[in-house]
Design a protein around this motif. Structure first.
Motif, PDB file in Angstrom:
ATOM      1  N   ASN A   1       8.808 -31.006  41.958  1.00 20.80           N
ATOM      2  CA  ASN A   1       8.463 -31.992  42.705  1.00 20.80           C
ATOM      3  C   ASN A   1       9.350 -32.727  43.609  1.00 20.80           C
ATOM      4  O   ASN A   1       9.433 -33.427  44.439  1.00 20.80           O
ATOM      5  CB  ASN A   1       7.887 -33.156  41.722  1.00 20.80           C
TER       6      ASN A   1
ATOM      7  N   THR B   1      12.339 -33.231  43.102  1.00 17.13           N
ATOM      8  CA  THR B   1      13.447 -34.407  42.748  1.00 17.13           C
ATOM      9  C   THR B   1      14.776 -33.595  42.230  1.00 17.13           C
ATOM     10  O   THR B   1      14.660 -32.520  41.678  1.00 17.13           O
ATOM     11  CB  THR B   1      13.153 -34.999  41.257  1.00 17.13           C
TER      12      THR B   1
ATOM     13  N   TYR C   1      13.601 -30.120  40.425  1.00 22.57           N
ATOM     14  CA  TYR C   1      12.438 -30.067  39.897  1.00 22.57           C
ATOM     15  C   TYR C   1      11.481 -29.681  40.894  1.00 22.57           C
ATOM     16  O   TYR C   1      11.583 -29.641  42.300  1.00 22.57           O
ATOM     17  CB  TYR C   1      11.831 -31.391  39.312  1.00 22.57           C
TER      18      TYR C   1
HETATM   19  C1  LIG Z   1       9.751 -35.180  39.220  1.00 24.18           C
HETATM   20  O1  LIG Z   1       9.839 -34.407  38.004  1.00 24.18           O
HETATM   21  C2  LIG Z   1      10.789 -34.790  37.216  1.00 24.18           C
HETATM   22  C3  LIG Z   1      10.754 -34.027  35.922  1.00 24.18           C
HETATM   23  O2  LIG Z   1       9.451 -33.891  35.278  1.00 24.18           O
HETATM   24  C4  LIG Z   1      10.669 -36.497  36.669  1.00 24.18           C
HETATM   25  O3  LIG Z   1      11.521 -36.581  35.776  1.00 24.18           O
HETATM   26  C5  LIG Z   1      10.478 -37.031  37.826  1.00 24.18           C
HETATM   27  O4  LIG Z   1      10.153 -38.607  37.478  1.00 24.18           O
HETATM   28  C6  LIG Z   1       9.673 -36.568  38.896  1.00 24.18           C
HETATM   29  N1  LIG Z   1       9.611 -37.441  39.997  1.00 24.18           N
HETATM   30  C7  LIG Z   1       8.665 -37.670  40.892  1.00 24.18           C
HETATM   31  C8  LIG Z   1       8.915 -38.563  42.187  1.00 24.18           C
HETATM   32  O5  LIG Z   1       7.520 -37.552  40.479  1.00 24.18           O
END
Ligand SMILES: *[C@@H]1O[C@H](CO)[C@@H](O)[C@H](O)[C@H]1NC(C)=O
Ligand SMILES: *[C@@H]1O[C@H](CO)[C@@H](O)[C@H](O)[C@H]1NC(C)=O
Length: 242
Positions: free
Chosen positions: A113, A115, A111
């Motif tokens: 971010n 992840t 992702y």
């Molecule tokens: C990063 O993005 C994913 C998908 O949108 C989401 O499920 C996840 O919780 C996010 N993680 C953080 C650490 O923000």
């Protein structure tokens, strides 16, 4: 036996496959034509011919084996138990250049971010098991030790197909290996990092199911692995005929 593989059809939702633990079997045709001997490249052959001390040369000659697999696929477990591990026990790293890729039909999503998410064909337990394998490869030296440990993890006597914490401990006790750092690795960022690495490596190749076995760069689809590997050597190791 080896003609069966764990296949995944990407048109079907991965979630459904994961939830049901479904493994689709399909008969894969043997490829005819070129004998596997032809995979020795001319460079190696020249090297062998140019040396008069054939005994020494035979010891230097290695067959490269790459295994792409996932820990809960029954055909992967059968190939490991019936073919790969017995071959490794006989020939070892003296004659084999072995590479395991515990990932198979999994899918990685990175992702924005940062992840990283990995989905496995046989669900979360398989992702965890694959990471136990990856961590074992990372930590146990020589590689053959990791291969025997992994083979133990995939042994049928383990509950839920092996490759879980219970199997990690049981095999650790059996083999005098401390399973704690391996489990810690599999549960943490290192395990995920390794899984991501094996995913990237697996995505570099085309394959239509696992186990996907590559011998000296050529897909292997035979059913007598030890014999066929032995056939490749220009100078047959004595271990092949013992
Ligand atoms: C990063 O993005 C994913 C998908 O949108 C989401 O499920 C996840 O919780 C996010 N993680 C953080 C650490 O923000
Ligand atoms: C080949 O190797 C063996 C063992 O290392 C040695 O005894 C022998 O002299 C060598 N032969 C030649 C022709 O170099």
């Amino acid at each position: 036996m080896f003609a069966y593989r764990c296949l995944i059809f990407y048109v079907i939702s991965l979630t459904i496959l994961s939830a049901s633990g479904l493994c689709i079997d399909k008969i894969v045709k043997h490829v005819g034509g070129e004998p596997i001997k032809s995979v020795i490249n001319s460079e190696d052959t020249d090297l062998i011919k140019n040396k008069d001390n054939t005994t020494e040369q035979a010891a230097e000659e290695k067959v490269k084996i790459e295994l792409y697999y996932e820990c809960l696929c029954p055909y992967c477990r059968a190939f490991d138990r019936n073919h790969l591990t017995p071959t490794v026990r006989k020939l070892g790293e003296k004659y084999l250049d072995i590479h395991l890729y515990p990932y198979g039909n999994a899918e990685t999503t990175v992702y924005d971010n940062g992840t990283i998410e990995i989905e496995c064909q046989h669900g979360v337990p398989e992702c965890y098991g694959n990471m136990l394998h990856a961590c074992a490869i990372d930590q146990l030296k020589p590689l053959t030790k990791a291969i025997y440990y992994i083979s133990c993890l995939m042994g049928t006597s383990q509950s839920h197909g092996g490759s879980n914490d219970e199997a990690a401990d049981k095999c650790g006790t059996q083999m005098n290996i401390d399973s704690e750092p391996i489990k810690t690795c599999a549960k943490g960022p290192k395990g995920l990092e390794l899984a991501k690495y094996y995913g990237d490596e697996t995505n570099k190749i085309d394959f239509h199911g696992v186990p996907h076995v590559v011998v000296n760069g050529v897909e292997y689809e035979g059913d007598d692995f030890f014999h066929d590997v032995c056939e490749i050597f220009a100078h047959t190791p004595p271990e092949c005929t013992e």
